[in-house]
Write a protein that holds these residues in place. Sequence first.
Motif, PDB file in Angstrom:
ATOM      1  N   UNK A  44      -2.162   2.937   4.929  1.00  0.00           N
ATOM      2  CA  UNK A  44      -1.871   2.638   3.528  1.00  0.00           C
ATOM      3  C   UNK A  44      -2.801   1.561   2.965  1.00  0.00           C
ATOM      4  N   UNK A  45      -3.688   1.043   3.819  1.00  0.00           N
ATOM      5  CA  UNK A  45      -4.693   0.061   3.399  1.00  0.00           C
ATOM      6  C   UNK A  45      -6.076   0.540   3.825  1.00  0.00           C
ATOM      7  N   UNK A  46      -7.092   0.109   3.062  1.00  0.00           N
ATOM      8  CA  UNK A  46      -8.466   0.515   3.350  1.00  0.00           C
ATOM      9  C   UNK A  46      -9.378  -0.692   3.514  1.00  0.00           C
ATOM     10  N   UNK A  47     -10.469  -0.455   4.231  1.00  0.00           N
ATOM     11  CA  UNK A  47     -11.637  -1.328   4.164  1.00  0.00           C
ATOM     12  C   UNK A  47     -12.568  -0.676   3.155  1.00  0.00           C
ATOM     13  N   UNK A  48     -12.958  -1.412   2.124  1.00  0.00           N
ATOM     14  CA  UNK A  48     -13.852  -0.862   1.101  1.00  0.00           C
ATOM     15  C   UNK A  48     -15.169  -1.623   1.124  1.00  0.00           C
ATOM     16  N   UNK A  49     -16.267  -0.876   0.977  1.00  0.00           N
ATOM     17  CA  UNK A  49     -17.599  -1.476   0.996  1.00  0.00           C
ATOM     18  C   UNK A  49     -18.327  -1.166  -0.303  1.00  0.00           C
ATOM     19  N   UNK A  50     -18.822  -2.209  -0.956  1.00  0.00           N
ATOM     20  CA  UNK A  50     -19.652  -2.070  -2.149  1.00  0.00           C
ATOM     21  C   UNK A  50     -21.107  -2.267  -1.723  1.00  0.00           C
ATOM     22  N   UNK A  51     -21.911  -1.216  -1.853  1.00  0.00           N
ATOM     23  CA  UNK A  51     -23.313  -1.292  -1.431  1.00  0.00           C
ATOM     24  C   UNK A  51     -24.143  -1.858  -2.569  1.00  0.00           C
ATOM     25  N   UNK A  52     -24.673  -3.059  -2.368  1.00  0.00           N
ATOM     26  CA  UNK A  52     -25.364  -3.792  -3.425  1.00  0.00           C
ATOM     27  C   UNK A  52     -26.869  -3.551  -3.433  1.00  0.00           C
ATOM     28  N   UNK A  53     -27.382  -2.919  -2.385  1.00  0.00           N
ATOM     29  CA  UNK A  53     -28.810  -2.637  -2.295  1.00  0.00           C
ATOM     30  C   UNK A  53     -29.050  -1.208  -1.853  1.00  0.00           C
ATOM     31  N   UNK A  54     -30.305  -0.862  -1.555  1.00  0.00           N
ATOM     32  CA  UNK A  54     -30.633   0.536  -1.225  1.00  0.00           C
ATOM     33  C   UNK A  54     -30.164   0.991   0.153  1.00  0.00           C
ATOM     34  N   UNK A  70     -19.946   3.154  -3.297  1.00  0.00           N
ATOM     35  CA  UNK A  70     -18.651   2.584  -2.919  1.00  0.00           C
ATOM     36  C   UNK A  70     -18.028   3.528  -1.900  1.00  0.00           C
ATOM     37  N   UNK A  71     -17.798   3.027  -0.699  1.00  0.00           N
ATOM     38  CA  UNK A  71     -17.204   3.851   0.357  1.00  0.00           C
ATOM     39  C   UNK A  71     -16.041   3.087   0.972  1.00  0.00           C
ATOM     40  N   UNK A  72     -15.146   3.820   1.604  1.00  0.00           N
ATOM     41  CA  UNK A  72     -13.992   3.164   2.216  1.00  0.00           C
ATOM     42  C   UNK A  72     -13.481   3.989   3.382  1.00  0.00           C
ATOM     43  N   UNK A  73     -12.727   3.336   4.236  1.00  0.00           N
ATOM     44  CA  UNK A  73     -12.038   3.997   5.337  1.00  0.00           C
ATOM     45  C   UNK A  73     -10.659   3.368   5.497  1.00  0.00           C
ATOM     46  N   UNK A  74      -9.649   4.178   5.831  1.00  0.00           N
ATOM     47  CA  UNK A  74      -8.327   3.598   6.093  1.00  0.00           C
ATOM     48  C   UNK A  74      -8.365   2.724   7.340  1.00  0.00           C
ATOM     49  N   UNK A 124      -4.303   1.627  -0.620  1.00  0.00           N
ATOM     50  CA  UNK A 124      -4.950   2.938  -0.695  1.00  0.00           C
ATOM     51  C   UNK A 124      -4.775   3.613  -2.051  1.00  0.00           C
ATOM     52  N   UNK A 125      -3.709   3.274  -2.796  1.00  0.00           N
ATOM     53  CA  UNK A 125      -3.473   3.961  -4.069  1.00  0.00           C
ATOM     54  C   UNK A 125      -4.513   3.605  -5.133  1.00  0.00           C
ATOM     55  N   UNK A 126      -5.291   2.528  -4.915  1.00  0.00           N
ATOM     56  CA  UNK A 126      -6.295   2.118  -5.899  1.00  0.00           C
ATOM     57  C   UNK A 126      -7.715   2.545  -5.519  1.00  0.00           C
ATOM     58  N   UNK A 127      -7.884   3.155  -4.359  1.00  0.00           N
ATOM     59  CA  UNK A 127      -9.225   3.462  -3.854  1.00  0.00           C
ATOM     60  C   UNK A 127      -9.995   4.373  -4.810  1.00  0.00           C
ATOM     61  N   UNK A 128      -9.407   5.514  -5.188  1.00  0.00           N
ATOM     62  CA  UNK A 128     -10.122   6.475  -6.026  1.00  0.00           C
ATOM     63  C   UNK A 128     -10.380   5.922  -7.424  1.00  0.00           C
ATOM     64  N   UNK A 129      -9.459   5.131  -7.945  1.00  0.00           N
ATOM     65  CA  UNK A 129      -9.640   4.537  -9.266  1.00  0.00           C
ATOM     66  C   UNK A 129     -10.851   3.615  -9.284  1.00  0.00           C
ATOM     67  N   UNK A 130     -10.975   2.775  -8.258  1.00  0.00           N
ATOM     68  CA  UNK A 130     -12.104   1.845  -8.193  1.00  0.00           C
ATOM     69  C   UNK A 130     -13.416   2.605  -8.042  1.00  0.00           C
ATOM     70  N   UNK A 134       0.829  -1.193   0.000  1.00  0.00           N
ATOM     71  CA  UNK A 134       0.000   0.000   0.000  1.00  0.00           C
ATOM     72  C   UNK A 134       0.869   1.249   0.000  1.00  0.00           C
ATOM     73  N   UNK A 135       0.444   2.274  -0.755  1.00  0.00           N
ATOM     74  CA  UNK A 135       1.235   3.500  -0.880  1.00  0.00           C
ATOM     75  C   UNK A 135       0.343   4.692  -0.558  1.00  0.00           C
ATOM     76  N   UNK A 136       0.752   5.485   0.417  1.00  0.00           N
ATOM     77  CA  UNK A 136      -0.019   6.661   0.810  1.00  0.00           C
ATOM     78  C   UNK A 136       0.210   7.824  -0.155  1.00  0.00           C
ATOM     79  N   UNK A 137      -0.820   8.672  -0.284  1.00  0.00           N
ATOM     80  CA  UNK A 137      -0.736   9.927  -1.040  1.00  0.00           C
ATOM     81  C   UNK A 137      -0.376   9.729  -2.505  1.00  0.00           C
ATOM     82  N   UNK A 138      -0.715   8.570  -3.046  1.00  0.00           N
ATOM     83  CA  UNK A 138      -0.490   8.273  -4.460  1.00  0.00           C
ATOM     84  C   UNK A 138      -1.779   7.682  -5.024  1.00  0.00           C
TER      85      UNK A 138
END
Length: 274
Positions: A222-232, A212-216, A245-251, A157-161
Amino acid sequence: MKEINAHVGESSLISEDKLPETNNIIPQELPISLTVLHNRVKHHLVFQSSTTIAEVKRSLEPLTHVPVDMQKLIFRGILSDNTTLGELSLPGKDVKLMLVGTKPSEAEQVRLSEANNHTNEEISDDCRSEVTMDWSDQTEHKQVLERYGKPENAMVGILNIEEILDPNECLLGLCDKRGQPLRLRIKPDSGELWLATKDVTHKFPLATIHDVVSQPIKGHPEYHIMAFQLGPTPKSRYFVYWLPSQYVESIKTMVLQYKIISSLSGATGTNKPL
């Protein structure tokens, strides 16, 4: 040595061994055919190898209605505006690029819709807890992080990139809520998010992912927990742990463009596990 008169502007003397040879003449540059994928629509264009990425974007603007300054062209990473097509070492045939970007009107509609929903919906106890407490401190996530720890094959994981997740690129070293090793892949051609364990591959249509939301991760920013909301509601979230973390915004960006299509067209879909 024999000398020959040659006229290039003014008369000058040129020796025979300096005369240009016809077999050294540089041939005309060959055209490059591109297929640009945007919002599941393919645009076929032909350019010269000296064409810059900025010029390609200008050609795409009237086709996609995405302003040049909001376009990101992807081929093994984000392409720089000053790069020419000839500098990319493109394969000879079937050259495919991916365009990430949204129309200003669509982005504004989604923003207003989300703002209205947030204002009108009653905040649940779960949401209140989420606002006041980091995911890493919540029992359900804390147990996963402490019990299973960081996977041995976790990517660095890479911060600020910010790095672009290339189309069909597979992210390894993740895990789900049960601690099972997980692989993540976004498939632009089929418009799906693939989340695969050793036993099953879940295929979620991108257009049906609500958010799609996430938190470090606490202590490991440098790593996140990411959540994909599949319903309402947030209760339908599928959690992924140890995402670099460097892939969070891309996803988030790649999923957002399909969410916009869904919100405007009313498209629906279902989860299709293998």
